[in-house]
Design an enzyme around this catalytic site. Structure first.
Site, mmCIF file in Angstrom:
data_model
loop_
_atom_site.group_PDB
_atom_site.id
_atom_site.type_symbol
_atom_site.label_atom_id
_atom_site.label_comp_id
_atom_site.label_asym_id
_atom_site.label_seq_id
_atom_site.Cartn_x
_atom_site.Cartn_y
_atom_site.Cartn_z
ATOM 1 C CB CYS A 1 -0.112 1.410 -4.263
ATOM 2 S SG CYS A 1 -0.906 0.168 -3.303
ATOM 3 N NE ARG B 1 2.298 -6.501 -8.070
ATOM 4 C CZ ARG B 1 2.016 -5.674 -7.065
ATOM 5 N NH1 ARG B 1 0.789 -5.279 -6.866
ATOM 6 N NH2 ARG B 1 2.989 -5.262 -6.278
ATOM 7 N N GLY C 1 0.780 -1.241 0.000
ATOM 8 C CA GLY C 1 0.000 0.000 0.000
ATOM 9 C C GLY C 1 0.805 1.280 0.000
ATOM 10 N N GLY D 1 7.237 3.325 -2.118
ATOM 11 C CA GLY D 1 7.072 4.403 -1.156
ATOM 12 C C GLY D 1 8.290 5.290 -0.956
ATOM 13 C CB SER E 1 4.173 6.566 -6.268
ATOM 14 O OG SER E 1 4.614 5.763 -7.336
HETATM 15 P P1 IMP Z 1 6.899 3.207 -6.042
HETATM 16 O O1 IMP Z 1 8.390 3.025 -6.103
HETATM 17 O O2 IMP Z 1 6.456 4.003 -4.857
HETATM 18 O O3 IMP Z 1 6.340 3.758 -7.311
HETATM 19 O O4 IMP Z 1 6.268 1.748 -5.811
HETATM 20 C C1 IMP Z 1 6.538 0.662 -6.662
HETATM 21 C C2 IMP Z 1 5.922 -0.578 -6.061
HETATM 22 O O5 IMP Z 1 4.490 -0.479 -5.992
HETATM 23 C C3 IMP Z 1 6.141 -1.851 -6.866
HETATM 24 O O6 IMP Z 1 7.407 -2.414 -6.700
HETATM 25 C C4 IMP Z 1 5.028 -2.755 -6.348
HETATM 26 O O7 IMP Z 1 5.365 -3.402 -5.145
HETATM 27 C C5 IMP Z 1 3.914 -1.782 -6.050
HETATM 28 N N1 IMP Z 1 2.879 -1.775 -7.110
HETATM 29 C C6 IMP Z 1 3.027 -1.864 -8.446
HETATM 30 N N2 IMP Z 1 1.838 -1.762 -9.073
HETATM 31 C C7 IMP Z 1 0.916 -1.609 -8.114
HETATM 32 C C8 IMP Z 1 -0.504 -1.446 -8.143
HETATM 33 O O8 IMP Z 1 -1.150 -1.370 -9.179
HETATM 34 N N3 IMP Z 1 -1.106 -1.368 -6.930
HETATM 35 C C9 IMP Z 1 -0.415 -1.434 -5.758
HETATM 36 N N4 IMP Z 1 0.917 -1.522 -5.682
HETATM 37 C C10 IMP Z 1 1.577 -1.627 -6.862
#
Ligand code: IMP
Length: 496
Positions: A319, A418, A314, A360, A317
């Site tokens: 999500c 997933r 959760g 995150g 970014s």
């Molecule tokens: P970010 O680096 O904050 O953009 O987060 C990337 C991570 O969000 C990925 O490695 C996944 O674990 C997660 N993620 C990817 N796609 C989704 C989604 O559609 N919903 C929720 N989490 C996601």
């Protein structure tokens, strides 16, 4: 009544590091960010290590073969997205393993039966003016010639003129033979004033092209993450449904490590997947699992045989899992809890199972915090999506540019595997959004600057390794009032 954990769920922005004594040898050049990525026994070395604690997310909009090459060149690893057919994912892995700096698998190919109109069309789509002409039009077919813009005149030649009438035929071409070094290939290019050199095998099948402009790639990055045969190391995402077909195809393509890609990994499906891989391949095939946010989930996957465990529900970014389902945990609390479980497991069993903080990360210093909190490495989606090397389109937006970035749980990616909870495949609601991120330029430049910041903070904290900052780092909670003094404040900024 459900059990209540009264400790609030916290995230990275709520913590800061306190500096420790910086000794004179604690300088950026002396900071070593290498880190394990698979389980190992006390006193032994892990089979696989990263040179920098970075992995790119298992996502369509982040990790393809180009991203994997760019990141491995810098010492990290990509997990190529699994929400595609087994064949195309394996092909991406193969492209990374076959890649040699400066040797390019030709992506502009036609047959002699194609026409000038096809040439112009391909040039427009690919942006490349050199095309390999092969018997079957594939990048590895028998080489019959080359077409460059010097071979035709759009003002005079009819559009239906056949390629075979104007290409430079193979018999007039200078070629290199498979196995020559990049330096040798470049010497031929310079000696004969060529723009490109096709490399062929013993049967005159095309293997690679070497282009004059790629000469600078000859210089190897000292941080590159390479296997024993000097090929780039690459990971790939799998799911808990088709693993019995997907894993063998990825292994055959040369993958170094796989990772079960799931929004929530504390499940019997993950345990079955890990067990099947370990029963089939033993410790030869490494597998990461997750995601979890607390100690029981970690323990379950470590006992099942996971090589690393990924943390985060959760916090990504893109999500919306927390809004949709009400599950998850602030990323800092999750990392701290799982890191404690990892250390206990090591004490008890003598086996170290690395953990990865996934999602995150908003500011670069959040990476340093995640490492200090116990993560062995981090996984990032948004961060990598903004670079030239990500697979998505760069789009003009206001005065600047953006790149597209969408979640695996969005309607666009449709990666329903997933979110496997048994039953029939498919999900009734989305857990991710489709978005833009600011364009961030070349990965080498952006990552170089982030690494410099992380190493500088390590020095402020008197740490030369990730273990140092984990053992000796000091973290404090920040109050909401003190956060406002953390940025520029009470001044009138120029150029705004
Ligand atoms: P970010 O680096 O904050 O953009 O987060 C990337 C991570 O969000 C990925 O490695 C996944 O674990 C997660 N993620 C990817 N796609 C989704 C989604 O559609 N919903 C929720 N989490 C996601």
């Amino acid at each position: 009544m459900a059990r209540i954990i009264n400790e609030p769920s916290r995230t990275f922005g709520e913590y800061l590091l306190l500096p420790n004594l910086t000794t004179k040898d604690c300088i950026v050049e002396n900071v070593d960010l290498s880190t394990p990525i698979c389980r190992f026994k006390k006193g032994e070395e892990p089979d696989l290590k990263l040179n920098i604690p970075f992995s790119s997310a298992i996502m369509q909009s982040v990790s393809d073969n180009n991203m994997a090459i760019a990141l491995a060149k810098n010492g990290g690893i990509s997990f190529i997205y699994g929400s595609q057919s087994i064949e195309s994912e394996a092909e991406m892995v193969r492209k990374v393993k076959k890649y040699k700096a400066g040797f390019v698998i030709s992506d502009s190919n036609l047959t002699p039966e194609n026409t000038l109109s096809d040439v112009l069309d391909l040039k427009q789509r690919s942006g490349h003016s050199t095309m390999a002409i092969t018997e079957d039009g594939t990048p590895t077919g028998k080489l019959l010639g080359i077409v460059t813009s010097r071979d035709y005149r759009t003002t005079r030649d009819p559009l239906d003129k056949k390629v075979k009438e104007f290409m430079t035929p193979a018999k007039s071409l200078i070629v290199g033979h498979e196995g020559i070094s990049l330096t040798e290939a470049n010497n031929i290019i310079w000696e004969h004033k060529l723009n490109s050199l096709p490399i062929v095998d013993d049967n005159f099948n095309l293997v690679y092209m070497v282009f004059r402009k790629d000469y600078s790639e000859d210089k190897e990055n000292p941080r590159s993450l390479l296997d024993s045969q000097k090929r780039y190391i690459v990971g790939a995402g799998i799911n808990s449904r088709d693993y019995k077909e997907r894993v063998p195809a990825l292994v055959e393509a040369g993958v170094d490590i796989v990772c079960i890609d799931s929004s929530e990994g504390f499940s019997e499906w993950q345990s079955d997947t890990i067990k099947w891989i370990k029963d089939t391949y033993g410790s030869k095939v490494k597998v990461g699992a997750g995601n979890v946010v607390e100690r029981e989930g970690f323990r379950y996957l470590a006992d099942a045989g996971a090589d690393f465990v990924k943390i985060g529900i959760g916090g990504g970014s893109i999500c919306i899992t927390r809004e949709q389902k009400g599950i998850g945990r602030g990323q800092a609390s999750a990392v701290l809890d799982v890191a404690a479980a990892r250390d206990e497991y090591f004490e008890e069993t003598g086996i170290y199972v690395p953990i990865c903080s996934d999602g995150g990360i908003v500011l670069d210093y959040h990476i340093t915090l995640a490492l200090a909190m116990g993560a062995d490495f981090v996984m990032l989606g948004r961060y990598f999506a903004g670079f030239d090397e990500s697979p998505t389109a760069k789009i003009k937006y206001g005065n600047g540019y953006v790149k597209e970035y969408w979640g695996e749980g969005s309607n666009r990616a449709r990666n329903w595997a997933r979110y496997d909870l048994g039953g029939k495949a498919g999900l009734q609601f989305e857990e991710g959004v489709d978005s833009y991120v600011p364009y961030a330029g070349k990965l080498d430049d952006g990552l170089g600057s982030t690494l410099h910041k992380i190493k500088s903070t390590f020095c402020n904290c008197g740490a030369k390794t990730i273990k140092d900052i984990q053992n000796n780092g000091r973290l404090c909670l920040v109050s909401s009032t003190s956060i406002s003094e953390g940025g520029a404040h009470d001044v009138i900024l120029k150029n705004q």
